[in-house]
Scaffold this motif. Sequence first.
Motif, PDB file in Angstrom:
ATOM      1  N   GLY A   1      -2.156   3.860  -3.955  1.00 31.69           N
ATOM      2  CA  GLY A   1      -1.883   2.761  -4.862  1.00 31.69           C
ATOM      3  C   GLY A   1      -1.752   1.459  -4.087  1.00 31.69           C
ATOM      4  O   GLY A   1      -1.040   1.399  -3.080  1.00 31.69           O
ATOM      5  N   CYS A   2      -2.435   0.428  -4.536  1.00 28.97           N
ATOM      6  CA  CYS A   2      -2.361  -0.888  -3.910  1.00 28.97           C
ATOM      7  C   CYS A   2      -1.904  -1.894  -4.966  1.00 28.97           C
ATOM      8  O   CYS A   2      -2.484  -1.945  -6.068  1.00 28.97           O
ATOM      9  CB  CYS A   2      -3.713  -1.310  -3.341  1.00 28.97           C
ATOM     10  N   SER A   3      -0.896  -2.664  -4.661  1.00 25.12           N
ATOM     11  CA  SER A   3      -0.396  -3.661  -5.604  1.00 25.12           C
ATOM     12  C   SER A   3      -0.299  -5.009  -4.915  1.00 25.12           C
ATOM     13  O   SER A   3      -0.148  -5.086  -3.685  1.00 25.12           O
ATOM     14  CB  SER A   3       0.967  -3.244  -6.153  1.00 25.12           C
ATOM     15  N   ALA A   4      -0.408  -6.060  -5.711  1.00 21.79           N
ATOM     16  CA  ALA A   4      -0.329  -7.416  -5.167  1.00 21.79           C
ATOM     17  C   ALA A   4       0.514  -8.277  -6.095  1.00 21.79           C
ATOM     18  O   ALA A   4       0.431  -8.157  -7.323  1.00 21.79           O
ATOM     19  CB  ALA A   4      -1.721  -8.015  -5.026  1.00 21.79           C
ATOM     20  N   THR A   5       1.331  -9.123  -5.502  1.00 17.33           N
ATOM     21  CA  THR A   5       2.179 -10.043  -6.265  1.00 17.33           C
ATOM     22  C   THR A   5       1.873 -11.468  -5.821  1.00 17.33           C
ATOM     23  O   THR A   5       1.834 -11.764  -4.624  1.00 17.33           O
ATOM     24  CB  THR A   5       3.666  -9.734  -6.036  1.00 17.33           C
ATOM     25  N   TYR A   6       1.662 -12.336  -6.809  1.00 17.94           N
ATOM     26  CA  TYR A   6       1.301 -13.722  -6.507  1.00 17.94           C
ATOM     27  C   TYR A   6       2.141 -14.670  -7.352  1.00 17.94           C
ATOM     28  O   TYR A   6       2.295 -14.496  -8.563  1.00 17.94           O
ATOM     29  CB  TYR A   6      -0.185 -13.954  -6.801  1.00 17.94           C
ATOM     30  N   THR A   7       2.683 -15.669  -6.693  1.00 15.86           N
ATOM     31  CA  THR A   7       3.412 -16.734  -7.387  1.00 15.86           C
ATOM     32  C   THR A   7       2.808 -18.061  -6.975  1.00 15.86           C
ATOM     33  O   THR A   7       2.778 -18.389  -5.782  1.00 15.86           O
ATOM     34  CB  THR A   7       4.908 -16.709  -7.033  1.00 15.86           C
TER      35      THR A   7
ATOM     36  N   ILE B   1       0.859  -1.185   0.000  1.00 16.23           N
ATOM     37  CA  ILE B   1       0.000   0.000   0.000  1.00 16.23           C
ATOM     38  C   ILE B   1       0.888   1.226   0.000  1.00 16.23           C
ATOM     39  O   ILE B   1       1.744   1.392   0.879  1.00 16.23           O
ATOM     40  CB  ILE B   1      -0.932   0.000   1.225  1.00 16.23           C
ATOM     41  N   ASN B   2       0.717   2.093  -0.980  1.00 14.24           N
ATOM     42  CA  ASN B   2       1.481   3.334  -1.107  1.00 14.24           C
ATOM     43  C   ASN B   2       0.552   4.530  -0.993  1.00 14.24           C
ATOM     44  O   ASN B   2      -0.392   4.656  -1.786  1.00 14.24           O
ATOM     45  CB  ASN B   2       2.173   3.394  -2.481  1.00 14.24           C
ATOM     46  N   VAL B   3       0.807   5.404  -0.046  1.00 17.52           N
ATOM     47  CA  VAL B   3       0.049   6.645   0.070  1.00 17.52           C
ATOM     48  C   VAL B   3       1.016   7.746   0.504  1.00 17.52           C
ATOM     49  O   VAL B   3       1.602   7.688   1.586  1.00 17.52           O
ATOM     50  CB  VAL B   3      -1.136   6.508   1.052  1.00 17.52           C
ATOM     51  N   GLY B   4       1.219   8.732  -0.368  1.00 16.07           N
ATOM     52  CA  GLY B   4       2.201   9.771  -0.064  1.00 16.07           C
ATOM     53  C   GLY B   4       3.563   9.160   0.163  1.00 16.07           C
ATOM     54  O   GLY B   4       4.060   8.373  -0.660  1.00 16.07           O
ATOM     55  N   SER B   5       4.175   9.477   1.296  1.00  9.94           N
ATOM     56  CA  SER B   5       5.493   8.939   1.630  1.00  9.94           C
ATOM     57  C   SER B   5       5.417   7.637   2.411  1.00  9.94           C
ATOM     58  O   SER B   5       6.447   7.083   2.813  1.00  9.94           O
ATOM     59  CB  SER B   5       6.270   9.973   2.460  1.00  9.94           C
ATOM     60  N   VAL B   6       4.210   7.143   2.634  1.00  8.05           N
ATOM     61  CA  VAL B   6       4.018   5.952   3.458  1.00  8.05           C
ATOM     62  C   VAL B   6       3.893   4.719   2.565  1.00  8.05           C
ATOM     63  O   VAL B   6       3.164   4.715   1.571  1.00  8.05           O
ATOM     64  CB  VAL B   6       2.750   6.095   4.333  1.00  8.05           C
TER      65      VAL B   6
END
Length: 564
Positions: free
Chosen positions: A150-156, A113-118
Amino acid sequence: MKYSKSFASLVAAGLVRGSLAQTWCGKNYMSNQSVVPPGGQFVLPTQSAEPLLSFRCAPVFRPYLQEDAKSAAFVVDTPIVYDWITGAEPILLPSTSGSSGSSTGLGSVSVTINVGSVKTTTNVPLNATNFQIPVDISTLTAQKTAYNVGCSATYTSSSSSKAQKFKTSTSLLYLPDTNASVTKTDLRTGALWVRPANGKGGAFAPFIPQGFYINFDEYLATNLTMIDQLQADGFNTIHPIPPYSNLTIFEEVVNKTASAGMYIVYDMRSNYQNLTTVAQQVETYASIPNLLNWETAHEPDGNSDPLGAAQSTYDLIYQIDGYHPVSIVLNCEDYNFSPYIEGADIVIQDAYPIGINATYSPVWHTVCTPDFGHCGCDNCKGTFYDIRARIQTYKDRLNILGFDRTKSVWTTPQAFGSGAYWNTTPTGQQWAAMGFTSFSHGSKSYQYPTTTGNVTTIEGTATNLTVLITDIVQPFIVDPNATFTNYDHLGVDAGLWHNGTAYLLIVANLVDAIVYVPWADVGLGSITNSTTQVQRIFSVFHNTNATGLNFLPGGIGIYTATPP
C-alpha cells in the motif's frame, strides 16, 4: 553469418499459415467475407480541465532476492497530468502554480509505503518522477507469493489548510535466494539484469538481449554450429521457435548456449493455453542456467485467442517460478490490447512494414482498410514510421493503464521478406533504422525474427552493431539516472540520453528526403566544436559539420558527445 535462405521462406510461409483463422486482428480478410468492424479498440482517456495527480509506486527491482533485502527500494512518481489516466485523482494546487503543471512552488507530498510489517515514510517532491525510497525488507519472509504493497500520499497546499490524501497499490516479489538462473527487471528503466549465463555464478548486471528467433525443428536442431557463429558475431540471446520435438537435442542447445554465455528465451506459443503442459515445461526448465524469460502468447490479438488465456498462463508461471519475466508478442495496431497485456511483463511488437502493399493484399487479393483485410502489417502505411508509432503507442497505452513502470515494450525489427505479403527484404541499413527508432522510443531489446542469408545486408550490419550496442548504447539506456529526450526534426527521429557526463545520440532518417538537422534541434545546442566534442560511433548515409547533421534518405547513426 551465412544462414540459409530456406529459413526466411519458412518464416514467411508460417506467417501466412498463421493467418488462416477466420479473422485477423478481428477483421475479415477473405474475398467471400463481408466488412464487419472488428471492435476491441483502445479507449483513450478524457481530458481534465483541472490538474490531476497520477500517484504511482513500484519496487525498483522485480524480483528481489533475500540477498537484496537491506538494499531494496521503491520508485515513486508524482506527476501532475490533465488526462483521466488510470489512478489519476484531482489535486488542489497553489493558485500561483497556474495550469501548466510546473513544479515551481508546488511543495511535496508525504509518502508512506506499507508492506507486511514494514512501514516507511518520506517526503517526495510533487510532479517528480523516478524518486527512490530505500526500504529495508529484511524482516519480511522470502516467499513465492507476492506481497501486497500500500502506498499513500498526503499533500497540503498553500491554498488550503485541508490535507489531500491519495492512495495506490503495487506488489513486491521477494523470493528466496537461489543458485539457479534469475532475471530481474529494473522497473526504473525496464532493463533486464542477469547473472552470467554459464551458471557459474557472478554479480547481476544490466543486459540488452540481442539475438535471433530460430525455428528449432526445421533449422536449429540440424545445425548446432549456428550457436558458435552467433556467439562469434557478438550475439547474446537465442530464441528457438517451437515445437521442440527432439528434447535430447534441445538439451544440447541449452548446454551449448550456456557454455557460450548465451541466454535462451523459452517459447510456449504452440501450447500456452494448455495449463497442464505449461506447468510441466516451467517445472522442467525454470532452473536451467541461461533462461532469460518465458514467452507465451504469440500474436494472440491477430488470432483472436481467448482474452483471458495469456493472463491465466502468466498467473500459473508466477505460481511455479517467479524468477523470470513473461513476454507476449502482439501483432495488431489496436485490437484488445488491454486484456492481452494483462498476461505479460514484456510486450513485444512485431509490425513488419517493409515491402508491403498497405492497401491491397497480394495473398488474399482483397483491399485493406481499418475494418477489413490482412496486408501483413496491421493498419500500417509501409514506412519506418509504422515501427515508431507502434512502439510509442504501446508505451503510451501502458502509461494510460497504469503499467508504465511494471510492463515494458520490446521490438523485433523486420529481417525477412521477398515472399508472402512482403515484396522485398529490408537492407541492413533499413533493418538498423528500425532498431534505432525502437531504442529512441523506449525498447530495451533488439531481437530479430529471422535472417536473409546475405552477409552483406542484415547479417553484416548486425555483426557490426552487436558490440557497439553492448559497449556504447547499453550503458546509457540502462542507467536509471540518465535523462532521456526524443526529437523529431523533419522526419529524422532522434533519441538523446545524458548520464551527467556525456550524451548518447541515436538518429535515423525515416523519410525519403535529404534533411539537415541543427545540433540544437536534437538537444545538443551547447556544442561549440563538433570536431572535438562529438564522437562518431557508427553512421551510414550522413555526416556532421560544425552546426549539425546532414542526412541522405535512410541515414542512420550513433554518436557520443561531451559539450563544454
